[in-house]
Structure formats: structure tokens, C-alpha cells
Scaffold this motif. Sequence first.
Motif, short mmCIF file in Angstrom:
data_model
loop_
_atom_site.label_atom_id
_atom_site.label_comp_id
_atom_site.label_asym_id
_atom_site.label_seq_id
_atom_site.Cartn_x
_atom_site.Cartn_y
_atom_site.Cartn_z
N HIS A 1 -110.72 4.12 80.54
CA HIS A 1 -109.98 3.10 79.88
C HIS A 1 -108.63 3.23 79.87
N LYS B 1 -105.61 -0.34 76.60
CA LYS B 1 -106.71 -0.95 76.07
C LYS B 1 -107.19 -0.07 74.94
N LEU B 2 -107.10 1.12 74.93
CA LEU B 2 -107.24 2.28 74.01
C LEU B 2 -106.34 1.92 72.74
N ASN C 1 -104.94 -0.97 72.09
CA ASN C 1 -105.37 -2.15 71.46
C ASN C 1 -106.39 -2.15 70.57
N MET C 2 -107.58 -1.30 70.95
CA MET C 2 -108.67 -0.82 69.94
C MET C 2 -108.19 -0.39 68.67
N ASN D 1 -106.25 -3.20 66.65
CA ASN D 1 -107.21 -4.13 66.17
C ASN D 1 -107.83 -3.55 64.96
N LYS D 2 -108.51 -2.31 64.99
CA LYS D 2 -109.34 -1.45 63.85
C LYS D 2 -108.29 -1.68 62.78
N THR E 1 -116.36 4.27 73.81
CA THR E 1 -115.38 4.78 72.84
C THR E 1 -115.52 4.28 71.35
N GLU E 2 -116.59 3.37 71.22
CA GLU E 2 -116.82 2.95 69.83
C GLU E 2 -117.12 3.84 68.82
N LEU F 1 -114.32 5.47 67.77
CA LEU F 1 -113.31 5.02 66.83
C LEU F 1 -113.02 5.27 65.64
#
Lengths: 325, 325
Positions: B3, B7-8, B10-11, B14-15, B59-60, B63
Motif C-alpha cells: 500500500h 493510503k496508510l 489516510n487509514m 480516519n481511525k 493492514t486492518e 491498525l
Amino acid sequence: MTHSTEKLINMIENKISSLPLNQEPQTLFEPIQYILSLGGKRIRPLLTLMASNLFSDDTEAALNAAIAIEVFHNFTLLHDDLMDKSDMRRGKQTVHKKWNPNTAILSGDAMLIEAYKYIAKVPVDVLPEALNLFTQTSMEVCQGQQYDMDFEERDDVSVEEYIAMIRLKTAVLVGCSLKMGALAANSSKQDADYLYDFGINIGLAFQLKDDLLDVYGETAKFGKKLGGDILNNKKTFLLIKALELSNKDQNEELNKWISLEKFDNDEKINAVKNIYNELNLKSIAESLMKKYYLAALNSLSAVSVADNKKTELTNLAESLMYREL
Amino acid sequence: MTHSTEKLINMIENKISSLPLNQEPQTLFEPIQYILSLGGKRIRPLLTLMASNLFSDDTEAALNAAIAIEVFHNFTLLHDDLMDKSDMRRGKQTVHKKWNPNTAILSGDAMLIEAYKYIAKVPVDVLPEALNLFTQTSMEVCQGQQYDMDFEERDDVSVEEYIAMIRLKTAVLVGCSLKMGALAANSSKQDADYLYDFGINIGLAFQLKDDLLDVYGETAKFGKKLGGDILNNKKTFLLIKALELSNKDQNEELNKWISLEKFDNDEKINAVKNIYNELNLKSIAESLMKKYYLAALNSLSAVSVADNKKTELTNLAESLMYREL
């Protein structure tokens, strides 16, 4: 086999005094050894071992959880004393006074982490549940402490809010102590929950007893000066209920004493206590305390082990209710 | 599939912005939302996700561990700022300044507990190891902070002691971030350990770069005033090494500036920087930094996945070394 209270207390004290806290930097670890050595009644870890002992002869498995809870409890005392600017604890200087505020902050943080170290040692099959229980409880204790501080800035705290606050600040850790012991001994979920409820109600009754002792305790036995809560305008059950029940004259009198910046200590204590007496608050608080105590005993009796195994827990609960210090 | 860094990130953002922190009492949770919203580069959680991504497309699972580490990191900033009496952080008021010291203490405590809440959510088969790694690392960070504070009271700190201190205060959390990602993706123990070493060395190099930037950064890009460490007599690598290497005259000059209570800021910065230049400290620090950086790349290359999967990690490490802020 039910272990005697004395034996369980010995297990706890031995474990605490052998914790590997002789580490570097000493400036971090010495204050931790210090506060843990000040003693206290070790009620919470005792409850953990007693709860475990209901289901298992082997209390070793519960001992790590018991230590985690005692270390956590002392962490809260350390940070609370700093936030409340209390100089003395158990007849000795508090950590922020003996060292300094930064030491109290950082050694406190280290104690919270140390508590988790012992939670991590519970049997692996119950680790996820024990970890979640401990984390939820710890967060609730922080919430309780925040409500307590917020209440000191407010003059419209209701009895319901007060009970909700002491539930968080005091009772959930008592419930957690018991449930943790049950988990460590692989009890049924239902029994663990009954013990949690037992602890919540004991904790609520315990705090009401504390509020009462400050005003109605016997000085000689209580060991510290009576009336401290009154002098500090501490929003205890007694003060909140007094503000709720008082007539116009009593209310004005109460508020006069609350707002006075200079006063004779004995005069203030006597004046406020007089109003408490007029409003019959001792017996109101005692009936509420008794209500929680009976609810506690009810939950304990629902736990599915023989009654004779519960004697030590019943005796401890009773001694907390009828204590004079 | 690897990824993209974007993108990472952003994850992670967002979290963080969807964490359930809209809770009561707001006086406890608002400061937590506040400090987490101040941003920062999110390097540590990014390293967790990148490490996880070496071994797994998903990668969830990592996280939650990434969030735990970012929340923990911000907890340390909150308490450190209070202990250091720093009024500003990332261009905004620090929590103890915007609210008060008690809020900083208690909201910080709640963040440490919140961090554990997310550690508890890692996959259950790696939970014991993740929990022990996190607890050991957290304790080491406290030890590092205590050494840092202790060093400020001493005038005989050696370079070896300084490196040992920044290893604890900074590097172990970077190592932990990477190892945690590897654990969450079920890597081999060996690969997890290589990534930990990669992180330790990146962390050491990162801190040396920080020390250098305070003196040799470009003001415009660095964003904050240069020379803050010099003005505060902060025991950085540069000052400690300067005291070690200086001749009699330079040593007297350094100690004169250290002990002066009143001085012109620019004059002090220039005088101290002059001595650093005479002693060639920029290049001494840069070679040490490079030594750690190369050791880091060595450890990364030993990780048993294809080189093309490591590009994002290599790029991130490089950007940390050659950053100008």
C-alpha cells in the motif's frame, strides 16, 4: 479449602515486598517502593484472593491480578494526592511532597504500566477478558476522579450524580477486584458477575461509611482529625443531601459557612454538624448504606458455592461496614 | 500488494478522527481529542502499518496496534510538556496551558489506558506477546524520560549515557512500532526482531538529527526558532560531546554561557555554535547518525521478504534522515 484472611494478607504483603522494584533509575522506582510500603488495608487484593478462593484452592493464579489491582490503586492515590494537593497519606509525606510534582507524575505513570505488567501474567485463557475488565475499570476510575473534581466547582450536584460518581471512583475497582479473582479461578460468567455486583454495592456502602466517619467517627479510633470534609466544603453525601433537604434558614446557614474564607475550625464543624443532626442525616446515610450492604449480601448469596466458603468474604464486608476507621 | 504511504496515512487519520472520544465527562475527553487532532507526522503508526504490510495485504489487523502506539506517544507528549513546562506544541497551546495541570495529569492517564484498550484488540493469538512488548516499551520510555530529567541536574553526563537515554526515550518506541506491525501480521520471530533493530537504529539516528536541526537547521523550513536547545542548556549530543572534546578555553567559555542567567539570545547561540564548529561537531554527529542509519538498513535488508516490498520503509527512513524539519 478456604484460606484464612491472615494467610491471604501474608501472601499479598510478601509479594509486594518482593516486587522487583530495585531498578534504575532509582529516581523513578524509589517513589513506587515508597508508596507501596506505606501499607493500607490491602482490601482490594484481599477481595481478589478471597473471590478466587471460592472456586479454587490455588490462589497463586489470582495473586498477579491482585497485585495489579493494588499497584493500580496506589497509582490513583499518588496522582490524586498531587491533584488534590494533599501533603500527607497514611501518616507520611505524599510522593509529590517528599520528592516533587514531576516525580509524582512520572512514577505514577510507571505504576500504571507496572499494574498492566501483572495483568499480563494472568492465565492466558482468561487474559483477554481480564485485560478488558481492567482497562474498562481503570478508565471508569479516571472518569470518577474527573467528576469528583468537576463537582467541586459546581453548587448543584444531585445525590444521584454523587452516587454515580462514587460508583466510578470507588465501587467499580472493588467490583473489578472480586471479578478478577473469579476469572483467575475459572468461575462461571454468572458467578463472576454476581461477585462484581457484590463489590459494587460494598464499594458504595464503603464510601458512604467514609463520609459518615468524617463527621460521626470517634476521633481516637479514626486516627485523623474529624470534620476535614466539612472544613474543605467537600461535596460528600452528607453535604449534598443537606443542601437538598434544608429549609431556607438552614440553607442560608450552610452556604454562609461554605463561602466563609476565614473561620474557627471547631465552630464551622459544629455549626454544619448541627444542621446535619437537625436533618437526621446520620440515619438517612446509614439506611442508604444498609440498603447497599444488603444488596451486596444478596449478590454474594447468589454465587453458586457452599455458604460456608463465603464466611471470610462476609466477615470482611461486615468489618468494612462496622469499622470505626 | 504494497500500500502507498498516502493510503496508510489516510487509514490512520480516519481511525484517529473516528475514535469514540465524544464521552462524558467532557472535561476528561476533550483534551484527548485536542492533542490527537494537533496532527504530527504519525510516523510511529505508519511504521506499524508498513511493517505489517511487509507480510500481509491486510493492514486492518495492525491498525489497532498502530492507534495504540500513536495514542501512547501523544500521552507521553502531554505529560512531558507538563513536566518540562512547555507552553506550545505544534503551534498550539499545550493541554496544561489551555486547561490546567490537573487536566493534563488525568487526561494523560486516561490516554495511557486508552492505548491499552487498542492493544487489547490485536488478534488474540499474538495478544500476550504484543501486550508484553507494549508494557516493556512503555516502561522503558518512562525510564528514558526520568534519565533525561535527571541528566538536566548533572554536569558529568557521558555520550554513552546520552545514547542509552535516547534509546529508551525515543528509539524503543520506534522499534516497538515496527515489531508490533510484524506481530500483527504473524511474521516470524526473527523478522520481527530484525524490524525491531531497524527501528532502534532509525530512532537513534532520528534523535541525533533532531539535535543537529536545532543548531544547523534552516530557520525557514524548521518552522520554529533555532537554538532552543542551546538557550535551555539542553544536554544534547552536541553539548555533551562539546564538553568532552573541548580544550580548557573552550570548556570555560561553554560553562560561562551555561551558568549565565541573563544573556542576549543570539549572542549565546552564536558563541556556543562557534565552539561546536571549532570542534567539528556537525560532522561528528552526522557520522554517528550515518552509522545508525546504515545499521538500520542492514537490519531491514535481513528481513526475509522481497526487496521491492521494502521500498516504502526505506523511503520513510531516508526522509527522516534527510529531513529539514
